[in-house]
Scaffold this active site. Structure first.
Site, PDB file in Angstrom:
ATOM      1  CB  SER A  87      -0.878   0.026   1.238  1.00 21.55           C
ATOM      2  OG  SER A  87      -0.078   0.345   2.358  1.00 21.55           O
ATOM      3  CE  LYS A  88       0.752   7.740  -3.265  1.00 20.46           C
ATOM      4  NZ  LYS A  88       0.005   8.252  -4.407  1.00 20.46           N
ATOM      5  NE  ARG A  89      -2.668   3.967   5.664  1.00 17.47           N
ATOM      6  CZ  ARG A  89      -3.019   2.730   6.031  1.00 17.47           C
ATOM      7  NH1 ARG A  89      -2.324   2.085   6.939  1.00 17.47           N
ATOM      8  NH2 ARG A  89      -4.071   2.151   5.496  1.00 17.47           N
ATOM      9  N   GLY A 104       4.859   3.654  -0.037  1.00 14.85           N
ATOM     10  CA  GLY A 104       5.093   4.895  -0.788  1.00 14.85           C
ATOM     11  C   GLY A 104       4.704   4.752  -2.249  1.00 14.85           C
TER      12      GLY A 104
END
Ligand code: GLU
Length: 500
Positions: free
Chosen positions: A250-252, A255
């Site tokens: 995930s982006k969280r 990145g």
């Protein structure tokens, strides 16, 4: 079976609440290949019913990402929010058919029941209080304006619901484990589960190919299909993609590296990314890694999709690899082997963006441009490399790689004197080709008694900015006499500046 249901129709149905994630792109790619393989239709449906989280920017980003990847759709984009009336109508039809009912239980009543179940350590399931209200009673309560939700009437059966997932095989779910789920909220808005199934029906979807996280919805969606007298589509759920610590990517936590845009900004060729993503969870019996579009369409089958989660081999902070090394090596493969004319189009954009494209590369210098790209591409991993590692071929504004200084390539005290003399020699040779430049440089080495390694490495570094690269004499010819001579003449300044 009618013609319409026979023709393969698949869809990609992203919720526009963020960027195009590589996992989402992979789902889109699988659907797209499946449609192309079966000469069917690939539909794009934007599932934007969550008005608070959906944004126009996200929709643009998703469409843009798909276009960049070359994933073309035959219909759409359709917008789920435009179909809300159809979703509500389906709920009303289910009530008419006796497959759904109005539930007037209040939130407080349900909370109390839930708390009691919790205190008794029992699983909570709606107790069907309103299921058997007579139609007259329900109509009367509705007329009085008492708020209600609509619940699906799960069949009363000791049996199990069985369906065959094309990846995970037979899946069973006890009817007893499916509560009478809500399909319309008290404000009349449909729940996602219903909207998704009704859109699939109305879009004539024959195969639902989606992420494994959709599997939890499937039994209830099959019930909705059956209750409306429709044949459910085939389902194929794709394994999750996890990181090396088995976490969902995930982006969280990871990145930008999980978004398609990241690859575009880091010099990926779109097809290289498609090729990489398709291998995250699918393989051929011989574990082939490189496919053209046609080969992929030919080779792909849902049977080759693995049930095991796929691993995205990315180590945050690894200075050597900015993403999964396999993605980089696939990109490098295409850079090395694709038709040079095609590569030139991509490099042109890269050079333009970094201010070192000369319009003559499209005109009188076309031949030179193509030959030069062909010379330097062998070691490159991304399109960025042409404008960074290869900048000295296209511009006088380049910097010398720090590694060259670290390797002491320009350390020999006599280089300040030698390189300008060599510049003179090279300016005087009658023909600027590999043979003549080599003869001049070898002659100079013999004369001075310098080691050939010292001279050759120093010339390469000063002229190309890099301490490694293709054969030196090929590089010199490509860069051209004027630039080579100028750079060798200026070498003492470069060396001095660096020593300071
Ligand atoms: N909108 C859903 C998502 O983005 C799609 C689920 C489906 O494909 O059925 O996860």
């Amino acid at each position: 079976m009618s013609e319409r249901t026979k023709r393969v129709r698949v869809r990609f149905a992203p919720s526009p609440t963020g960027y195009l994630h590589i996992g989402g792109a992979r789902t889109a790619i699988y659907n797209w290949i499946f449609a192309r393989k079966h000469k069917g239709d690939f539909i794009l449906r934007i599932e934007d019913t969550d008005a608070e989280r959906s944004t126009a920017e996200s929709i643009e980003g998703i469409l843009d990402g798909l276009r960049w990847l070359g994933i073309d759709w035959d219909e759409g984009p359709y917008f789920q929010s435009a179909n809300i009336d159809a979703h509500k109508k389906a709920a009303m039809r289910l009530i008419e058919l006796g497959h759904a009912y109005r539930c007037f239980c209040t939130k407080e009543e349900l909370d109390t029941k839930r708390d009691t179940a919790k205190a008794l350590k029992q699983p909570y399931k709606y107790d069907r209080t309103c299921r058997d209200l007579s139609p007259a009673k329900a109509a009367e309560m509705e007329a009085r304006g008492i708020p209600y939700v609509v619940r699906f009437k799960t069949p009363d059966s000791e049996d199990t619901l069985v369906f065959n997932d094309l990846v995970y095989g037979p899946i069973e779910k006890h009817y007893d484990d499916i509560e009478d789920f809500v399909i319309l909220r008290s404000d009349g808005s449909p729940l996602y589960l219903l909207s998704n199934a009704v859109d699939d029906m109305n879009d004539g979807i024959t195969h639902v190919i989606r992420g494994q996280d959709g599997l939890a919805n499937t039994p209830r969606q099959i019930l909705i299909y059956k209750a409306l007298g429709m044949q459910p589509p085939e389902f194929a759920h794709m394994p999750l993609t996890l990181d090396l610590r088995k976490q969902k990517i995930s982006k969280r936590t990871h990145g930008e590296v999980v978004s398609v845009q990241f690859y575009r900004e880091h010099g990926f060729l779109p097809w290289a990314l498609v090729n990489f993503l398709v291998l995250l969870g699918w393989h051929t019996p011989d574990d082939r890694e490189i496919f053209t579009r046609e080969e992929l369409i030919e080779a792909f089958s849902l049977e080759g999709v693995s049930r095991a989660n796929s691993i995205f081999n990315y180590r945050p902070g690894d200075p050597k690899f900015f993403t999964d090394p396999k993605a980089i090596s696939i990109n490098a493969h295409y850079i090395r082997t694709m038709p040079i004319e095609d590569l030139a189009g991509y490099v042109k954009e890269e050079l333009k963006a970094t201010g070192c494209f000369d319009p003559e590369y499209d005109g009188p210098k076309r031949h030179w441009f193509l030959e030069t790209l062909d010379l330097i591409r062998a070691r490159y991993h991304t399109l960025k490399d042409f404008a960074t590692l290869g900048r000295a071929y296209f511009s006088d504004e380049f910097s010398v790689d720090e590694k060259a200084f670290a390797k002491n390539i320009l350390k020999h005290p006599d280089l300040r004197e030698w390189l300008p003399v060599l510049a003179e020699r090279l300016s005087a040779i009658p023909i600027w080709d590999q043979v003549a430049t080599e003869a001049a440089i070898r002659g100079f080495i013999d004369e001075t008694g310098a080691s050939s390694g010292v001279i050759i490495n120093a010339v390469r570094t000063v002229v190309t900015g890099q301490s490694v690269g293709p054969g030196l004499f090929d590089c010199l010819v490509a860069i051209g006499r004027e630039r080579v001579v100028k750079r060798l003449k200026n070498a003492p300044l470069l060396i001095d500046n660096h020593l300071d």
